[in-house]
Design an enzyme around this catalytic site. Structure first.
Site, PDB file in Angstrom:
ATOM      1  N   ASP A 152       0.881  -1.167   0.000  1.00 55.94           N
ATOM      2  CA  ASP A 152       0.000   0.000   0.000  1.00 55.94           C
ATOM      3  C   ASP A 152       0.927   1.229   0.000  1.00 55.94           C
ATOM      4  O   ASP A 152       2.117   1.107   0.313  1.00 55.94           O
ATOM      5  CB  ASP A 152      -0.851  -0.075   1.279  1.00 55.94           C
ATOM      6  CG  ASP A 152      -1.688   1.149   1.504  1.00 55.94           C
ATOM      7  OD1 ASP A 152      -2.422   1.514   0.577  1.00 55.94           O
ATOM      8  OD2 ASP A 152      -1.604   1.735   2.590  1.00 55.94           O
ATOM      9  N   LEU A 153       0.409   2.390  -0.352  1.00 55.01           N
ATOM     10  CA  LEU A 153       1.268   3.595  -0.387  1.00 55.01           C
ATOM     11  C   LEU A 153       1.075   4.465   0.857  1.00 55.01           C
ATOM     12  O   LEU A 153       1.963   4.551   1.712  1.00 55.01           O
ATOM     13  CB  LEU A 153       0.960   4.405  -1.660  1.00 55.01           C
ATOM     14  CG  LEU A 153       1.705   5.729  -1.819  1.00 55.01           C
ATOM     15  CD1 LEU A 153       3.215   5.525  -1.904  1.00 55.01           C
ATOM     16  CD2 LEU A 153       1.208   6.478  -3.064  1.00 55.01           C
ATOM     17  N   ASP A 154      -0.125   5.083   0.940  1.00 54.68           N
ATOM     18  CA  ASP A 154      -0.386   6.005   2.050  1.00 54.68           C
ATOM     19  C   ASP A 154      -0.365   5.236   3.377  1.00 54.68           C
ATOM     20  O   ASP A 154      -1.165   4.320   3.571  1.00 54.68           O
ATOM     21  CB  ASP A 154      -1.771   6.656   1.898  1.00 54.68           C
ATOM     22  CG  ASP A 154      -1.844   7.608   0.704  1.00 54.68           C
ATOM     23  OD1 ASP A 154      -0.787   8.034   0.232  1.00 54.68           O
ATOM     24  OD2 ASP A 154      -2.959   7.935   0.270  1.00 54.68           O
ATOM     25  N   LYS A 167     -11.025  -0.742  -1.616  1.00 56.31           N
ATOM     26  CA  LYS A 167     -10.806  -1.630  -0.476  1.00 56.31           C
ATOM     27  C   LYS A 167     -11.980  -1.453   0.489  1.00 56.31           C
ATOM     28  O   LYS A 167     -12.432  -0.321   0.651  1.00 56.31           O
ATOM     29  CB  LYS A 167      -9.489  -1.262   0.236  1.00 56.31           C
ATOM     30  CG  LYS A 167      -8.246  -1.378  -0.644  1.00 56.31           C
ATOM     31  CD  LYS A 167      -7.057  -0.682   0.022  1.00 56.31           C
ATOM     32  CE  LYS A 167      -5.856  -0.643  -0.912  1.00 56.31           C
ATOM     33  NZ  LYS A 167      -4.732   0.149  -0.390  1.00 56.31           N
ATOM     34  N   GLU A 208      -0.055  -3.361   4.651  1.00 55.52           N
ATOM     35  CA  GLU A 208      -1.184  -2.411   4.724  1.00 55.52           C
ATOM     36  C   GLU A 208      -1.269  -1.730   6.081  1.00 55.52           C
ATOM     37  O   GLU A 208      -1.012  -2.350   7.103  1.00 55.52           O
ATOM     38  CB  GLU A 208      -2.499  -3.182   4.539  1.00 55.52           C
ATOM     39  CG  GLU A 208      -3.188  -2.999   3.223  1.00 55.52           C
ATOM     40  CD  GLU A 208      -3.713  -1.594   2.974  1.00 55.52           C
ATOM     41  OE1 GLU A 208      -3.791  -0.786   3.916  1.00 55.52           O
ATOM     42  OE2 GLU A 208      -4.052  -1.297   1.830  1.00 55.52           O
ATOM     43  N   ASP A 209      -1.662  -0.451   6.071  1.00 53.88           N
ATOM     44  CA  ASP A 209      -1.834   0.267   7.345  1.00 53.88           C
ATOM     45  C   ASP A 209      -3.298   0.423   7.728  1.00 53.88           C
ATOM     46  O   ASP A 209      -3.600   0.848   8.848  1.00 53.88           O
ATOM     47  CB  ASP A 209      -1.222   1.675   7.274  1.00 53.88           C
ATOM     48  CG  ASP A 209      -2.017   2.577   6.350  1.00 53.88           C
ATOM     49  OD1 ASP A 209      -2.289   2.165   5.203  1.00 53.88           O
ATOM     50  OD2 ASP A 209      -2.399   3.684   6.779  1.00 53.88           O
ATOM     51  N   ARG A 231     -11.782   8.271  -2.272  1.00 57.68           N
ATOM     52  CA  ARG A 231     -12.040   9.699  -2.054  1.00 57.68           C
ATOM     53  C   ARG A 231     -13.527   9.980  -1.817  1.00 57.68           C
ATOM     54  O   ARG A 231     -13.894  10.695  -0.891  1.00 57.68           O
ATOM     55  CB  ARG A 231     -11.539  10.486  -3.264  1.00 57.68           C
ATOM     56  CG  ARG A 231     -11.383  11.955  -3.001  1.00 57.68           C
ATOM     57  CD  ARG A 231     -10.908  12.683  -4.244  1.00 57.68           C
ATOM     58  NE  ARG A 231      -9.646  12.166  -4.759  1.00 57.68           N
ATOM     59  CZ  ARG A 231      -9.135  12.492  -5.941  1.00 57.68           C
ATOM     60  NH1 ARG A 231      -9.782  13.337  -6.723  1.00 57.68           N
ATOM     61  NH2 ARG A 231      -7.988  11.978  -6.347  1.00 57.68           N
ATOM     62  N   SER A 278      -2.348   0.945  -4.507  1.00 54.71           N
ATOM     63  CA  SER A 278      -2.926   2.045  -3.719  1.00 54.71           C
ATOM     64  C   SER A 278      -4.292   2.445  -4.237  1.00 54.71           C
ATOM     65  O   SER A 278      -4.540   2.409  -5.441  1.00 54.71           O
ATOM     66  CB  SER A 278      -1.975   3.249  -3.795  1.00 54.71           C
ATOM     67  OG  SER A 278      -2.591   4.399  -3.283  1.00 54.71           O
ATOM     68  N   ALA A 279      -5.156   2.862  -3.322  1.00 58.64           N
ATOM     69  CA  ALA A 279      -6.476   3.378  -3.714  1.00 58.64           C
ATOM     70  C   ALA A 279      -6.373   4.798  -4.256  1.00 58.64           C
ATOM     71  O   ALA A 279      -7.326   5.321  -4.831  1.00 58.64           O
ATOM     72  CB  ALA A 279      -7.401   3.377  -2.493  1.00 58.64           C
ATOM     73  N   LYS A 298      -8.846   6.238   6.381  1.00 57.61           N
ATOM     74  CA  LYS A 298      -7.629   5.586   5.890  1.00 57.61           C
ATOM     75  C   LYS A 298      -7.956   4.418   4.963  1.00 57.61           C
ATOM     76  O   LYS A 298      -8.728   3.528   5.330  1.00 57.61           O
ATOM     77  CB  LYS A 298      -6.759   5.116   7.053  1.00 57.61           C
ATOM     78  CG  LYS A 298      -6.070   6.267   7.753  1.00 57.61           C
ATOM     79  CD  LYS A 298      -5.066   5.775   8.781  1.00 57.61           C
ATOM     80  CE  LYS A 298      -4.396   6.962   9.457  1.00 57.61           C
ATOM     81  NZ  LYS A 298      -3.571   6.560  10.590  1.00 57.61           N
ATOM     82  N   THR A 326       1.107  10.045   4.249  1.00 58.61           N
ATOM     83  CA  THR A 326       0.308  11.109   3.625  1.00 58.61           C
ATOM     84  C   THR A 326      -1.020  11.309   4.347  1.00 58.61           C
ATOM     85  O   THR A 326      -1.748  12.254   4.028  1.00 58.61           O
ATOM     86  CB  THR A 326       0.051  10.795   2.141  1.00 58.61           C
ATOM     87  OG1 THR A 326      -0.170   9.414   2.026  1.00 58.61           O
ATOM     88  CG2 THR A 326       1.208  11.211   1.271  1.00 58.61           C
TER      89      THR A 326
HETATM   90  P1  B16 Z   1      -6.930  10.079  -3.402  1.00 56.94           P
HETATM   91  P2  B16 Z   1      -3.740   3.991   0.041  1.00 56.94           P
HETATM   92  C1  B16 Z   1      -5.713   5.838   0.067  1.00 56.94           C
HETATM   93  O1  B16 Z   1      -4.405   5.455  -0.270  1.00 56.94           O
HETATM   94  C2  B16 Z   1      -5.720   6.653   1.354  1.00 56.94           C
HETATM   95  O2  B16 Z   1      -5.344   5.847   2.447  1.00 56.94           O
HETATM   96  C3  B16 Z   1      -7.120   7.185   1.597  1.00 56.94           C
HETATM   97  O3  B16 Z   1      -7.123   7.978   2.762  1.00 56.94           O
HETATM   98  C4  B16 Z   1      -7.550   8.018   0.383  1.00 56.94           C
HETATM   99  O4  B16 Z   1      -8.884   8.487   0.552  1.00 56.94           O
HETATM  100  C5  B16 Z   1      -7.469   7.142  -0.873  1.00 56.94           C
HETATM  101  O5  B16 Z   1      -6.142   6.658  -1.019  1.00 56.94           O
HETATM  102  C6  B16 Z   1      -7.823   7.924  -2.121  1.00 56.94           C
HETATM  103  O6  B16 Z   1      -6.827   8.900  -2.320  1.00 56.94           O
HETATM  104  O7  B16 Z   1      -7.942  11.060  -2.921  1.00 56.94           O
HETATM  105  O8  B16 Z   1      -5.513  10.622  -3.431  1.00 56.94           O
HETATM  106  O9  B16 Z   1      -7.316   9.436  -4.722  1.00 56.94           O
HETATM  107  O10 B16 Z   1      -3.643   3.907   1.525  1.00 56.94           O
HETATM  108  O11 B16 Z   1      -4.621   2.954  -0.602  1.00 56.94           O
HETATM  109  O12 B16 Z   1      -2.368   4.105  -0.618  1.00 56.94           O
HETATM  110 MG    MG Z   2      -2.867   3.086   3.365  1.00 54.69          MG
END
Ligand code: B16
Ligand code: MG
Length: 219
Positions: A10-12, A146, A170-171, A50, A115-116, A46, A18
């Site tokens: 996962d990224l964030d 997810k 994953e966090d 979006r 990542s999402a 998390k 982030t």
């Molecule tokens: P964006 P991950 C997720 O990233 C974030 O954890 C989540 O808080 C965020 O809403 C989602 O990405 C969408 O992000 O608005 O930048 O498209 O943890 O899956 O890397």
């Molecule tokens: Mg994450």
């Protein structure tokens, strides 16, 4: 000992923190709409998409908007979020991440970023990691958020590795559930009291390599 052919990150919250920037941007939107949004509330966002994040936020504020209005609000939040991430530098890569990924390379284990986020490529460029993974599946390439396993299953498919030979890092609670739904091993990055369904939980990648992971966690 188990066989591992791929690690999916996962990224964030795993490669970079982030969540703090998402929080600042969501809080600004909430404040503009006339209510407060705490760091504790932010935990619910998390790993989720979006638009789902916006729905949760509006639920906290007890507000209802049309679909068109919600698109405008989420765009606004995203513009603020992008301002923050465009200031990121490689110094923000979380401790131990680069050494751990290098240890995977030395052991011929494939890597994926899953990542999402639709901003994943911007973040990876800012931290100089856009060429670090064998493949990248981000929020622009999946339709189901997810805990749906789509992002992880797509990663495994592109890597050519069966689910049972993958470990997901994953966090988020939703992310651990997505890994379980994908029938993959998983390692939670965070605290065991939050990531209660994770196979194993680490607080950081510092000092970790694939051999210690397999020996200590997957005996
Ligand atoms: P964006 P991950 C997720 O990233 C974030 O954890 C989540 O808080 C965020 O809403 C989602 O990405 C969408 O992000 O608005 O930048 O498209 O943890 O899956 O890397
Ligand atoms: Mg994450």
């Amino acid at each position: 000992m188990i066989k591992i052919n791929a690690c999916i990150f996962d990224l964030d919250g795993v490669i970079v923190d982030t969540a703090k920037y998402h929080y600042l941007a969501w809080k600004r939107l909430a404040n503009e709409l006339g209510f407060d949004f705490s760091e504790n509330d932010n935990e619910q966002l998390k790993g989720v998409s979006r638009m789902t994040s916006l729905d949760i936020l509006l639920g906290i504020g007890n507000l209802t908007f049309s679909h068109e209005e919600k698109l405008k609000l989420s765009d606004k939040k995203n513009q603020w979020y992008v301002e923050y991430i465009l200031k990121m530098t490689p110094d923000e890569i979380l401790p131990g991440v680069v050494d751990f990924i290098n240890s995977l390379r030395d052991n011929n284990i494939k890597t994926a970023l899953a990542s999402a986020s639709k901003n994943a490529m911007t973040i990876l460029k800012q931290i100089d990691m856009e060429n670090y993974f064998d493949i990248i599946i981000d929020g622009t390439k999946v339709t189901k958020a997810k805990p749906n396993p789509e992002v992880f299953l797509k990663s495994a498919l592109e890597l050519g590795v069966e689910s049972k030979y993958c470990i997901v890092f994953e966090d988020a609670v939703a992310g651990i559930q997505a890994a379980i739904n994908a029938e993959m091993h998983n390692v939670g990055v965070g605290t065991p009291t939050v990531l209660t369904k994770a196979n194993y939980v680490i607080s950081s990648f510092e000092g970790l390599n694939i051999e210690t992971l397999k020996l200590n966690f997957f005996k």
